[in-house]
Design a protein around this motif. Structure first.
Motif, PDB file in Angstrom:
ATOM      1  N   SER A 596      -1.053  23.998 -37.446  1.00 53.27           N
ATOM      2  CA  SER A 596      -1.639  25.092 -36.669  1.00 53.27           C
ATOM      3  C   SER A 596      -2.961  25.563 -37.272  1.00 53.27           C
ATOM      4  O   SER A 596      -3.858  26.013 -36.539  1.00 53.27           O
ATOM      5  CB  SER A 596      -0.661  26.261 -36.569  1.00 53.27           C
ATOM      6  N   GLU A 597      -3.109  25.448 -38.582  1.00 53.48           N
ATOM      7  CA  GLU A 597      -4.379  25.824 -39.205  1.00 53.48           C
ATOM      8  C   GLU A 597      -5.500  24.896 -38.759  1.00 53.48           C
ATOM      9  O   GLU A 597      -6.652  25.320 -38.622  1.00 53.48           O
ATOM     10  CB  GLU A 597      -4.234  25.816 -40.726  1.00 53.48           C
ATOM     11  N   GLY A 598      -5.197  23.630 -38.535  1.00 52.05           N
ATOM     12  CA  GLY A 598      -6.206  22.728 -37.987  1.00 52.05           C
ATOM     13  C   GLY A 598      -6.621  23.149 -36.587  1.00 52.05           C
ATOM     14  O   GLY A 598      -7.810  23.125 -36.235  1.00 52.05           O
ATOM     15  N   LYS A 599      -5.653  23.527 -35.778  1.00 51.84           N
ATOM     16  CA  LYS A 599      -5.946  24.003 -34.427  1.00 51.84           C
ATOM     17  C   LYS A 599      -6.819  25.256 -34.467  1.00 51.84           C
ATOM     18  O   LYS A 599      -7.762  25.411 -33.684  1.00 51.84           O
ATOM     19  CB  LYS A 599      -4.633  24.295 -33.696  1.00 51.84           C
ATOM     20  N   GLN A 600      -6.520  26.143 -35.406  1.00 55.94           N
ATOM     21  CA  GLN A 600      -7.317  27.363 -35.557  1.00 55.94           C
ATOM     22  C   GLN A 600      -8.740  27.051 -35.994  1.00 55.94           C
ATOM     23  O   GLN A 600      -9.693  27.722 -35.579  1.00 55.94           O
ATOM     24  CB  GLN A 600      -6.631  28.297 -36.550  1.00 55.94           C
ATOM     25  N   ALA A 601      -8.905  26.018 -36.834  1.00 54.55           N
ATOM     26  CA  ALA A 601     -10.251  25.612 -37.259  1.00 54.55           C
ATOM     27  C   ALA A 601     -11.075  25.163 -36.059  1.00 54.55           C
ATOM     28  O   ALA A 601     -12.270  25.471 -35.956  1.00 54.55           O
ATOM     29  CB  ALA A 601     -10.161  24.505 -38.302  1.00 54.55           C
ATOM     30  N   LEU A 602     -10.450  24.426 -35.145  1.00 57.87           N
ATOM     31  CA  LEU A 602     -11.155  24.011 -33.936  1.00 57.87           C
ATOM     32  C   LEU A 602     -11.538  25.230 -33.085  1.00 57.87           C
ATOM     33  O   LEU A 602     -12.644  25.283 -32.538  1.00 57.87           O
ATOM     34  CB  LEU A 602     -10.294  23.061 -33.113  1.00 57.87           C
ATOM     35  N   LYS A 603     -10.644  26.183 -32.980  1.00 56.45           N
ATOM     36  CA  LYS A 603     -10.945  27.381 -32.186  1.00 56.45           C
ATOM     37  C   LYS A 603     -12.106  28.161 -32.799  1.00 56.45           C
ATOM     38  O   LYS A 603     -12.953  28.687 -32.073  1.00 56.45           O
ATOM     39  CB  LYS A 603      -9.706  28.275 -32.092  1.00 56.45           C
ATOM     40  N   ARG A 604     -12.163  28.229 -34.138  1.00 53.42           N
ATOM     41  CA  ARG A 604     -13.255  28.955 -34.791  1.00 53.42           C
ATOM     42  C   ARG A 604     -14.607  28.280 -34.546  1.00 53.42           C
ATOM     43  O   ARG A 604     -15.654  28.934 -34.621  1.00 53.42           O
ATOM     44  CB  ARG A 604     -13.000  29.072 -36.294  1.00 53.42           C
ATOM     45  N   ALA A 605     -14.572  26.974 -34.297  1.00 54.56           N
ATOM     46  CA  ALA A 605     -15.823  26.248 -34.046  1.00 54.56           C
ATOM     47  C   ALA A 605     -16.268  26.348 -32.592  1.00 54.56           C
ATOM     48  O   ALA A 605     -17.371  25.901 -32.256  1.00 54.56           O
ATOM     49  CB  ALA A 605     -15.655  24.780 -34.433  1.00 54.56           C
ATOM     50  N   GLU A 606     -15.449  26.930 -31.737  1.00 59.32           N
ATOM     51  CA  GLU A 606     -15.772  27.002 -30.310  1.00 59.32           C
ATOM     52  C   GLU A 606     -16.512  28.293 -29.978  1.00 59.32           C
ATOM     53  O   GLU A 606     -16.088  29.075 -29.132  1.00 59.32           O
ATOM     54  CB  GLU A 606     -14.496  26.881 -29.472  1.00 59.32           C
ATOM     55  N   LEU A 607     -17.642  28.501 -30.640  1.00 61.57           N
ATOM     56  CA  LEU A 607     -18.452  29.687 -30.412  1.00 61.57           C
ATOM     57  C   LEU A 607     -19.723  29.312 -29.659  1.00 61.57           C
ATOM     58  O   LEU A 607     -20.232  28.201 -29.777  1.00 61.57           O
ATOM     59  CB  LEU A 607     -18.818  30.348 -31.742  1.00 61.57           C
ATOM     60  N   GLY A 608     -20.243  30.275 -28.903  1.00 59.13           N
ATOM     61  CA  GLY A 608     -21.499  30.044 -28.208  1.00 59.13           C
ATOM     62  C   GLY A 608     -21.392  28.889 -27.232  1.00 59.13           C
ATOM     63  O   GLY A 608     -20.479  28.825 -26.410  1.00 59.13           O
ATOM     64  N   ARG A 609     -22.326  27.949 -27.339  1.00 60.56           N
ATOM     65  CA  ARG A 609     -22.347  26.830 -26.395  1.00 60.56           C
ATOM     66  C   ARG A 609     -21.148  25.916 -26.546  1.00 60.56           C
ATOM     67  O   ARG A 609     -20.854  25.105 -25.675  1.00 60.56           O
ATOM     68  CB  ARG A 609     -23.636  26.023 -26.551  1.00 60.56           C
ATOM     69  N   TRP A 610     -20.430  26.039 -27.676  1.00 57.38           N
ATOM     70  CA  TRP A 610     -19.288  25.153 -27.924  1.00 57.38           C
ATOM     71  C   TRP A 610     -17.967  25.730 -27.417  1.00 57.38           C
ATOM     72  O   TRP A 610     -16.907  25.189 -27.714  1.00 57.38           O
ATOM     73  CB  TRP A 610     -19.177  24.832 -29.412  1.00 57.38           C
ATOM     74  N   GLU A 611     -18.031  26.805 -26.647  1.00 56.91           N
ATOM     75  CA  GLU A 611     -16.801  27.360 -26.079  1.00 56.91           C
ATOM     76  C   GLU A 611     -16.064  26.285 -25.289  1.00 56.91           C
ATOM     77  O   GLU A 611     -16.648  25.606 -24.443  1.00 56.91           O
ATOM     78  CB  GLU A 611     -17.122  28.549 -25.176  1.00 56.91           C
ATOM     79  N   HIS A 612     -14.794  26.102 -25.590  1.00 56.14           N
ATOM     80  CA  HIS A 612     -13.903  25.128 -24.934  1.00 56.14           C
ATOM     81  C   HIS A 612     -14.211  23.674 -25.297  1.00 56.14           C
ATOM     82  O   HIS A 612     -13.651  22.770 -24.674  1.00 56.14           O
ATOM     83  CB  HIS A 612     -13.942  25.271 -23.403  1.00 56.14           C
ATOM     84  N   PHE A 613     -15.068  23.431 -26.282  1.00 54.82           N
ATOM     85  CA  PHE A 613     -15.446  22.047 -26.572  1.00 54.82           C
ATOM     86  C   PHE A 613     -14.240  21.200 -26.961  1.00 54.82           C
ATOM     87  O   PHE A 613     -14.166  20.017 -26.618  1.00 54.82           O
ATOM     88  CB  PHE A 613     -16.502  21.995 -27.680  1.00 54.82           C
ATOM     89  N   TYR A 614     -13.277  21.780 -27.660  1.00 53.65           N
ATOM     90  CA  TYR A 614     -12.136  21.005 -28.147  1.00 53.65           C
ATOM     91  C   TYR A 614     -10.874  21.181 -27.299  1.00 53.65           C
ATOM     92  O   TYR A 614      -9.802  20.739 -27.690  1.00 53.65           O
ATOM     93  CB  TYR A 614     -11.823  21.396 -29.600  1.00 53.65           C
ATOM     94  N   ARG A 615     -10.995  21.808 -26.146  1.00 54.79           N
ATOM     95  CA  ARG A 615      -9.771  22.082 -25.386  1.00 54.79           C
ATOM     96  C   ARG A 615      -9.145  20.807 -24.829  1.00 54.79           C
ATOM     97  O   ARG A 615      -7.956  20.780 -24.516  1.00 54.79           O
ATOM     98  CB  ARG A 615     -10.040  23.085 -24.274  1.00 54.79           C
ATOM     99  N   ALA A 616      -9.940  19.740 -24.689  1.00 54.81           N
ATOM    100  CA  ALA A 616      -9.388  18.470 -24.201  1.00 54.81           C
ATOM    101  C   ALA A 616      -9.093  17.537 -25.369  1.00 54.81           C
ATOM    102  O   ALA A 616      -9.304  16.326 -25.263  1.00 54.81           O
ATOM    103  CB  ALA A 616     -10.348  17.823 -23.225  1.00 54.81           C
ATOM    104  N   ASP A 617      -8.584  18.096 -26.453  1.00 54.61           N
ATOM    105  CA  ASP A 617      -8.171  17.266 -27.593  1.00 54.61           C
ATOM    106  C   ASP A 617      -6.885  16.538 -27.205  1.00 54.61           C
ATOM    107  O   ASP A 617      -5.787  16.921 -27.589  1.00 54.61           O
ATOM    108  CB  ASP A 617      -7.966  18.151 -28.830  1.00 54.61           C
ATOM    109  N   TRP A 618      -7.056  15.476 -26.439  1.00 58.77           N
ATOM    110  CA  TRP A 618      -5.902  14.749 -25.922  1.00 58.77           C
ATOM    111  C   TRP A 618      -5.609  13.474 -26.697  1.00 58.77           C
ATOM    112  O   TRP A 618      -4.602  12.817 -26.442  1.00 58.77           O
ATOM    113  CB  TRP A 618      -6.129  14.382 -24.449  1.00 58.77           C
ATOM    114  N   LEU A 619      -6.497  13.072 -27.623  1.00 58.84           N
ATOM    115  CA  LEU A 619      -6.308  11.808 -28.328  1.00 58.84           C
ATOM    116  C   LEU A 619      -5.698  12.037 -29.709  1.00 58.84           C
ATOM    117  O   LEU A 619      -4.593  11.595 -29.989  1.00 58.84           O
ATOM    118  CB  LEU A 619      -7.632  11.048 -28.403  1.00 58.84           C
TER     119      LEU A 619
END
Length: 687
Positions: A596-619
């Protein structure tokens, strides 16, 4: 030039585009106009008496004569010195204008992806020194935007719109690239192909979609995908693809693989010998070549020496038409050998032989997805020197006509994409020098420390095998972990076949221990690198803190949390096997928390233009791994705490004075899994 030795460019400088405004030149002019406005805070003006003229080459210019060449010439006029940006052809014009953008206006090739705007200026003074472009080492060079789920899921619109694709193709052009496979198996209603063409790029094709044709089973559902049975239907699809693209700049890929990117004989088992398979592929490729030649004069054609096709070619069973570029692929981990298929890893060299005739090129991965140990959300896991060495060896072997780089989602792979761009341009690169230059572009402080962390990154990755490229990316912590958990919960105790590629053929418990040991051994290195990165960030300006977080810290945290998550689930299985269910429950809970900490790291990186960038982490799919681990701990709890989910609380946590006198009707709210695990851990102290 007389006595003029420099040119002053400002907001008031005019531009004169003396070429027909084709779609590619319209695109590049919009880039330059945006760059000019970003620097001078005022939109540029097109008009006469310009300070910058853009035009095609004339004989007197002395512009280099190879394709895509450009030059700068400073020529005096009645109004003063004028910079002429001169191109040999359309791409020459584009590269000349982008050279001006980079080295005059100060716009970084990855400005969008690094969020680095050029410095504001009132006047830029440049010396009046003529310039000739160098000829790129590789004739056709570019990116395969493959496994691009983050790009697909970034915005609401599907297929992705221009706002997603334009920054990808712009960065490629700014890196000197001239070709692209614009995405993987996207709907043909998407705009990706058209934007790439409109920006002046050559288009190539996935080796599983020869000529860019529709997949057979998608066009003809219900029919057997057999060329032997339906040659006219396959040829219909190829002809439609050729007619659709015949007026575009296409690197036509000739190939014949089965549906879903696998050997065709899995769909047509009558081809049961290498000779039969090679004969059919050779005849199909010749047919495709002849069909393209009907529509296109002197077409540029390629053939992927990938997987079974490379093996058949090296056996002498594949005939390649004259002039077709043979494309050799690395194994997904940067080594020019055959890739691993499941548990089979032959590592057959994948370069043309010394006596191989014709043109050759390379398909190379700086990112990969293989359900085993590949890097998808994180950087190339081996040292950058491996990339330099392998591409240098490929060029030495004559595979320098074509270089297609798997670029994935761009954002996590800027560093290695930048390195390969240096190599495809100059033919050589120094990994240390390139890293230092890369860091200086994006950081004003702590440059040596940041460079040291980039080098330390590959030192921290798990070396899961004996070869230099056997280094684990982010998928190592997730796909094997989910396989372990699935095998466990299905009640299997015998060897897991799908783990044998890494952990050998011992018992399942031995395989789990192997993965656990690999993960355990790497935790401290990632923890130290993470600590160092967070300390360095404190010394950086706010904008550079965000950049370092998005480009490095988030990747370190994916490894750090992934290592711990995998280590904890392996511990949990060992405790479970010993019948210590409370301890296994605690350890499985730690796995949930770590992932879950990895998931939180991705959420912290989704600021500004990167909002939702990792939401399709399907692989890599962190959410899937977390759900697996949560299912495991609930399964474990059922072993000893069911049916009321109160037994462990009563046995281990309830005060002794209460155990024999409490009334059940006052204790009907069992603790959550998280709370129970934390209280049990406190009780047991050491897990």
């Amino acid at each position: 030039m007389g006595s003029c030795t420099e040119l002053r460019i400002s907001a008031a400088s005019f531009y004169d585009i003396q070429t027909p405004m084709t779609r590619p030149l319209e695109h590049v002019w919009r880039m330059i106009a945006r760059d000019h406005e970003s620097v001078f805070c005022q939109a540029p003006v097109l008009g006469a008496d310009a300070s910058i003229i853009v035009r095609y080459a004339r004989e007197a210019d002395g512009c280099p004569e190879w394709p895509e060449a450009y030059c700068f010439r400073f020529i005096g006029s009645s109004t003063g010195l004028v910079l002429h940006i001169i191109g040999r052809d359309e791409l020459g014009i584009i590269y000349g204008m982008l050279h001006y953008s980079r080295y005059v206006l100060g716009v970084d090739p990855f400005w969008f992806w690094s969020e680095l705007l050029p410095a504001k200026q009132e006047v830029i003074v440049i010396p009046a020194d003529d310039y000739d472009s160098i000829q790129a080492k590789v004739r056709y060079r570019g990116w395969f935007v493959n496994d691009e789920v983050c790009l697909i899921g970034w915005k609401e619109q599907y297929p992705p719109s221009e706002e997603v694709w334009q920054p990808v193709f712009e960065a490629l052009l700014r890196c000197g690239g001239n070709m692209v496979i614009p995405g993987t198996d996207l709907p043909r209603t998407g705009i990706h192909h058209r934007i790439a063409v409109d920006m002046g790029l050559w288009i190539s094709h996935h080796h599983a979609e020869p000529l860019g044709a529709e997949m057979f089973l998608r066009a003809f559902p219900g029919k057997q995908a057999s060329y032997k049975e339906y040659p006219e239907l396959f040829e219909q699809l190829w002809r439609e693809a050729i007619e659709r693209q015949k007026d575009e700049k296409i690197l036509w890929v000739l190939s014949f693989r089965g549906q879903g990117d696998k050997p065709f004989w899995e769909n047509d088992p009558s081809f049961d010998t290498p000779a039969k398979r090679g004969a059919l592929i050779s005849s199909v490729v010749r047919k495709q070549y002849n069909m393209v030649s009907e529509y296109v004069d002197q077409p540029v054609c390629c053939m992927a020496m990938y997987g079974e096709i490379a093996e058949l070619y090296q056996m002498g069973l594949i005939e390649v038409p004259d002039g077709v570029i043979k494309i050799w692929a690395d194994n997904g981990y940067g080594k020019m050998v055959s890739r691993r298929h499941g548990n089979m890893n032959l590592r057959v060299p994948a370069l043309p032989a010394a006596n191989d005739e014709g043109k050759n090129g390379v398909y190379y991965h700086v990112t990969f997805h293989d359900l085993q140990a590949s890097n998808h959300l994180t950087m190339f896991p081996a040292p950058a020197e491996l990339i330099v060495e392998e591409l240098d060896n490929a060029f030495t072997a004559g595979a320098d006509e074509y270089l297609l780089v798997n670029s994935g989602n761009i954002l996590p792979h800027m560093y290695t994409l930048d390195l390969v761009a240096e190599q495809w341009t100059t033919g050589c690169a120094n990994a240390d020098e390139q890293l230092q230059a890369f860091i200086r572009r994006y950081y004003t402080k702590q440059q040596n420390e940041i460079a040291r962390m980039y080098k330390g990154y590959s030192e921290c990755t798990i070396a899961y095998g004996p070869n230099s490229d056997d280094r684990a990316g982010d998928e190592f912590y997730h796909h094997p972990a989910r396989q372990i958990m699935g095998h466990w919960l299905r009640g299997h105790t015998a060897m897991a076949e799908q783990l044998r590629w890494a952990a050998g053929s011992g018992s399942f418990l031995e395989q789990v221990r192997w993965f656990g040991e690999q993960a355990e051994s790497a935790v401290s290195g990632w923890e130290e690198l993470r600590r160092e990165c967070m300390q360095v960030m404190e010394w950086l300006p706010e904008e550079e803190q965000s950049r370092l977080n998005n480009q490095l810290l988030v990747q370190i945290e994916l490894h750090w949390s992934g290592c711990r998550g995998l280590a904890w689930i392996c511990r949990a299985y060992e405790s479970f096997c010993m019948g210590n269910y409370p301890r296994a429950f605690i350890q499985a809970s730690h796995s949930v928390w770590s992932y879950s900490e990895g998931k939180q790291a991705l959420k912290r990186a989704e600021l500004g233009r990167w909002e939702h960038f990792y939401r399709a982490d399907w692989l890599t799919n962190l959410a899937n791994t977390i759900e697996h681990a949560d299912t495991v701990r609930r399964f474990i709890r059922i072993q000893g705490d069911s049916p009321d989910m109160f037994l462990w609380y009563k046995e281990y946590l309830m005060p002794e004075t209460e155990k024999h006198i409490y009334l059940e009707n006052t204790h009907r709210n069992p603790l959550s899994d998280d709370e129970l695990a934390r209280q049990l851990e406190t009780k047991f102290q050491n897990v």
